[in-house]
Design an enzyme around this catalytic site. Structure first.
Site, short mmCIF file in Angstrom:
data_model
loop_
_atom_site.label_atom_id
_atom_site.label_comp_id
_atom_site.label_asym_id
_atom_site.label_seq_id
_atom_site.Cartn_x
_atom_site.Cartn_y
_atom_site.Cartn_z
N SER A 1 44.81 45.71 42.78
CA SER A 1 45.75 45.35 43.81
C SER A 1 45.63 46.81 44.54
CB SER A 1 47.58 44.51 44.20
OG SER A 1 47.05 43.47 44.00
N GLU B 1 40.04 39.73 32.54
CA GLU B 1 39.65 38.31 33.08
C GLU B 1 38.77 37.44 31.17
OE1 GLU B 1 38.39 38.32 36.94
OE2 GLU B 1 40.76 39.28 37.62
N GLY C 1 39.37 45.08 43.72
CA GLY C 1 38.74 43.40 43.90
C GLY C 1 38.56 43.31 45.02
N GLY C 2 39.53 42.19 45.16
CA GLY C 2 40.07 41.76 46.10
C GLY C 2 39.78 42.82 47.60
N GLY D 1 45.40 41.32 41.48
CA GLY D 1 45.10 40.09 42.15
C GLY D 1 46.64 39.75 43.07
N GLU E 1 44.13 48.59 33.83
CA GLU E 1 44.55 47.59 35.22
C GLU E 1 45.77 46.69 34.64
OE1 GLU E 1 40.70 46.90 37.43
OE2 GLU E 1 40.83 45.47 36.22
N HIS F 1 37.43 43.75 31.06
CA HIS F 1 38.66 43.08 32.13
C HIS F 1 39.10 42.67 31.52
CE1 HIS F 1 39.88 41.85 35.55
NE2 HIS F 1 39.41 42.59 35.99
N ASN G 1 34.80 45.95 41.86
CA ASN G 1 34.49 44.33 41.40
C ASN G 1 34.20 42.96 41.89
OD1 ASN G 1 33.97 42.41 39.09
ND2 ASN G 1 35.92 42.91 37.72
N TRP G 2 33.71 42.46 42.39
CA TRP G 2 32.79 41.15 43.20
C TRP G 2 33.57 39.88 42.55
CZ3 TRP G 2 27.89 41.33 46.15
CH2 TRP G 2 28.26 42.23 47.20
N LYS G 3 34.09 40.51 41.10
CA LYS G 3 34.51 38.96 40.17
C LYS G 3 33.61 38.03 41.16
CE LYS G 3 39.04 40.65 39.83
NZ LYS G 3 40.52 40.97 39.23
P1 13P Z 1 42.12 43.39 42.70
O1 13P Z 1 42.30 44.76 43.31
O2 13P Z 1 42.15 42.16 43.24
O3 13P Z 1 43.99 43.48 42.11
O4 13P Z 1 41.68 43.05 41.86
C1 13P Z 1 41.87 44.12 41.17
C2 13P Z 1 40.73 44.43 38.95
O5 13P Z 1 40.98 43.08 38.65
C3 13P Z 1 39.11 44.78 39.36
O6 13P Z 1 38.29 44.64 38.52
#
Ligand code: 13P
Length: 255
Positions: free
Chosen positions: A215, A99, A236-237, A175, A169, A97, A9-11
């Site tokens: 994470s 977010e 994510g990251g 994050g 999640e 998600h 997930n590149w966000k």
């Molecule tokens: P991180 O891996 O950056 O914690 O993000 C997780 C996430 O929200 C994937 O959708």
């Protein structure tokens, strides 16, 4: 045997050029995948056609969108419909998600509409759930996550559930560098599977992949993916760096 998936997930990150380079680096190091061991990449809307064409020849690497509209078409400025995504070569949509729930106030009824839009356009859904820290601290995470699933996935048919992947999640781990321990992840994943079993029966519960997100990185993926009910990750990251993402894919293949 249950399908395992590592999804990026590149966000809201990366220019078109940076996205292109990242996909090039990922496919250059890609191990052998198959029907049951898949990779998903979810860039922003802007990248989708480019990413889809880069991945065209890779049968087991799918392109995902991070969102879709609740409506089919019409005067909804700024929205992108599921049919448009499907026509752009998108295979999967991430829905729910944290977010989106938190910053864009997406509630269960909207999430359910989005799930229907994606399914009606023949796409897979990665449905996200997970509790905030105060809920975890209060020991109420199981009922909180069950509530998120009951309000949405419980409205689907057994047949529709074939196209659902769940991603757990925990919001406190997204994050933050603070990961759920393997024990915490396994306990929640087993709980989610029991919630699905209560409504849809053992076959559907056993077949549905449940990914861990929060994470997850190149260092902890092996331990997390070794858990019996953890079927891969939503990253994510660590998905923004080819080396780390490839290490996570390899961890999934070894699990
Ligand atoms: P991180 O891996 O950056 O914690 O993000 C997780 C996430 O929200 C994937 O959708």
């Amino acid at each position: 045997m249950r399908k395992k998936i590592v999804a990026a997930n590149w966000k809201m990150n990366l220019s078109l050029e940076e996205g292109k380079s990242l996909v090039e680096a990922i496919v250059a190091g890609l191990p052998e995948l198959n029907e049951m061991r898949q990779v998903v990449i979810a860039p922003s809307f802007v990248h989708l056609t480019q990413t889809a064409s880069q991945l065209d020849e890779y049968d087991h690497v799918q392109v995902a969108a991070q969102n879709c509209a609740t409506e089919s078409s019409g005067a909804y400025t700024g929205e992108v419909s599921a049919a448009m995504l499907q026509s752009a070569g998108v295979h999967t949509v991430i829905i729910g998600h944290s977010e989106r729930r938190e910053y864009f106030h997406e509630a269960d009824d909207q999430l359910l509409k989005k799930i229907h839009q994606a399914l009606n356009n023949n796409m897979q859904v990665i449905f996200c759930c997970g509790e905030p820290l105060p809920v975890r601290d209060a020991g109420k995470e199981n009922e909180y996550v069950a509530g998120q699933i009951e309000a949405t996935l419980f409205q689907l048919t057994d047949d529709q559930m074939k196209h659902i992947v769940v991603a757990y999640e925990p919001i406190w781990a997204i994050g933050t560098g603070r990961t759920a321990s393997a024990q915490q992840a396994q306990a929640m994943h087993a709980h989610i599977r029991s919630v699905l079993e209560r409504k849809f029966g053992a076959d559907t519960a056993q077949r549905t992949p449940i990914l861990y997100g929060g994470s997850c990185n190149a260092q902890n993926a092996v331990e997390l993916f070794a858990c019996g009910d953890v079927d891969g990750g939503l990253i994510g990251g660590a998905s923004l760096k080819a080396d780390a993402f490839l290490t996570i894919i390899n961890a999934m293949l070894q699990s």
